[in-house]
Design a protein around this motif. Structure first.
Motif, PDB file in Angstrom:
ATOM      1  N   ASP A 138      18.330 -56.949 -11.795  1.00 53.77           N
ATOM      2  CA  ASP A 138      18.672 -55.817 -12.968  1.00 53.77           C
ATOM      3  C   ASP A 138      19.887 -55.903 -13.538  1.00 53.77           C
ATOM      4  O   ASP A 138      20.892 -56.422 -12.895  1.00 53.77           O
TER       5      ASP A 138
ATOM      6  N   ARG B  43      15.244 -39.456 -12.189  1.00 52.02           N
ATOM      7  CA  ARG B  43      14.810 -41.087 -12.143  1.00 52.02           C
ATOM      8  C   ARG B  43      15.898 -41.792 -11.488  1.00 52.02           C
ATOM      9  O   ARG B  43      15.947 -42.976 -10.852  1.00 52.02           O
TER      10      ARG B  43
ATOM     11  N   ILE C  88      14.876 -42.397 -18.392  1.00 52.57           N
ATOM     12  CA  ILE C  88      13.821 -41.219 -19.001  1.00 52.57           C
ATOM     13  C   ILE C  88      12.679 -41.549 -18.421  1.00 52.57           C
ATOM     14  O   ILE C  88      12.167 -42.644 -18.184  1.00 52.57           O
TER      15      ILE C  88
ATOM     16  N   SER D 134       8.454 -36.966 -15.557  1.00 58.57           N
ATOM     17  CA  SER D 134       7.528 -35.977 -15.452  1.00 58.57           C
ATOM     18  C   SER D 134       6.070 -36.783 -14.898  1.00 58.57           C
ATOM     19  O   SER D 134       5.486 -37.372 -15.650  1.00 58.57           O
TER      20      SER D 134
ATOM     21  N   ASP E  60      11.417 -57.439 -22.108  1.00 61.47           N
ATOM     22  CA  ASP E  60      12.649 -57.957 -22.602  1.00 61.47           C
ATOM     23  C   ASP E  60      12.556 -59.546 -22.470  1.00 61.47           C
ATOM     24  O   ASP E  60      12.737 -60.379 -23.334  1.00 61.47           O
TER      25      ASP E  60
END
Ligand SMILES: Cc1cc2nc3c(=O)[nH]c(=O)nc-3n(C[C@H](O)[C@H](O)[C@H](O)COP(=O)(O)OP(=O)(O)OC[C@H]3O[C@@H](n4cnc5c(N)ncnc54)[C@H](O)[C@@H]3O)c2cc1C
Length: 307
Positions: free
Chosen positions: A32, A127, A41, A44, A191
């Motif tokens: 990463d 998160r 983000i 929920s 990506d």
């Protein structure tokens, strides 16, 4: 060392897949560009998502994963993770310039229950905590990890792939190269696959034509208390409207509020992309702050909560 799989993206998807593959005996490397903990983000959970998580846990024998699927089990088994209780979805319709008002028949509010009890309810995941924890579990199961590197090339060779990445810590950072049989793009935006394999980026077709401005805030008041203070609280609510994915409906825009156990509230304003144009260059922080204040000032009850 040649890996069975290299996963680019140490988010929810990449870490969980890495954990599963490692449990199945694969040699896996997770890569990463960011380091944990990092902001993300998409907080929920939903009943279907929870069920899927439980099934994955059962199917692959990931006993530590299962508690993550429910508020009750998560608080008990994983108290170190910041989460929020989500009994369902609550909706409140606001008019610009006016405090929130409702009728006895609740013409301007809606409560949608998603679970029968607190213990079995859905939850909001912080998160930054959850993704870091999943990464840790994947590594404990045997995955290797390399964080803080930017992918700079991906090449297919006869029997697999060669991935090249560069350390982001410094300019002209060290270049590393790994080989694998399977390459998995878990960057969320595809990506790496799009950039280095020359694939068509079809994501444009999936865009919603809305944009949002969001952040994590401390000290946001509860809307349940606000309703109580203004004599608008339901005498016997099916659940506390703050224990929910709370939606404030604002004409053709809306705002989410997700409350976490540590007092953090995730808040985001969503509106058609075209409407953001009126706020100037939102790449600039001061323009974003101004836009936020202008939007809040339009809705007095939400302004109250945020101040
Ligand atoms: C406004 C908004 C609200 C949302 N709300 C919800 C919600 O309530 N519930 C829900 O379930 N989902 C929600 N989502 C969707 C959710 O955010 C995503 O589905 C989820 O985060 C995807 O997880 P992921 O692991 O695939 O990707 P991510 O969590 O985005 O992780 C991708 C990782 O890849 C890394 N990466 C990216 N590019 C590269 C690169 N070139 N090289 C190396 N690493 C790279 C990133 O650093 C990141 O760590 C929401 C999304 C948005 C935009």
């Amino acid at each position: 060392m040649r890996y069975d799989a290299i996963i680019v993206g140490s988010g929810f998807a990449g870490n969980l897949l890495g954990w599963i593959l490692a449990e199945c005996g694969w040699r896996v490397l997770i890569v990463d560009r960011e380091e944990h903990p990092r902001f993300a983000i998409g907080e929920s959970s939903t009943p279907l998502g929870d069920m899927l998580l439980e099934r994955l846990a059962d199917h692959y024998g990931l006993t530590a994963l299962k508690p993550l699927a429910r508020w009750g089990t998560c608080r008990q088994a994983l108290p170190q993770l910041r989460v929020g209780k989500k009994r369902g979805f609550s909706y409140f319709q606001h008019l610009p310039g006016k405090p929130f008002a409702d009728t006895p028949a609740h013409d301007h509010s809606l409560m949608v229950a998603a679970s029968a009890s607190d213990a079995s309810s859905d939850l909001h995941w912080m998160r930054s905590d959850v993704d870091a924890w999943l990464y840790q579990q994947a590594c404990q199961a045997g995955c290797a990890g390399r964080l803080g590197v930017e992918v700079i090339n991906l090449q297919r060779d006869g029997a697999g792939w060669t991935l090249t990445a560069q350390d982001r810590a410094e300019q002209g950072g060290e270049i590393e190269q790994w080989e694998c049989r399977e390459f998995i793009d878990a960057t969320g935006s595809s990506d790496v696959a799009v950039r280095y394999l020359g694939l068509n980026d079809a994501s444009e077709r999936l865009l919603t034509r809305t944009g949002c401005l969001f952040g994590h805030f401390r000290g946001v008041a509860g809307f349940a208390d606000w309703l109580e203070e203004h004599g608008l609280a339901d005498a016997s609510p099916i659940f506390n409207p703050d224990d929910a994915a709370q939606h404030h409906l604002l004409g053709n825009a809306w705002m989410w509020m997700l409350r976490f156990v540590d007092g953090t509230t995730s808040v985001g304003f969503v509106q058609p992309t075209s409407q953001w144009g009126t706020f100037g260059d939102l790449a600039c922080k001061s323009a974003r702050m101004d836009a936020w204040q202008i939007l809040l000032a339009r809705y007095p009850s939400i302004y109250d909560l945020m101040h």
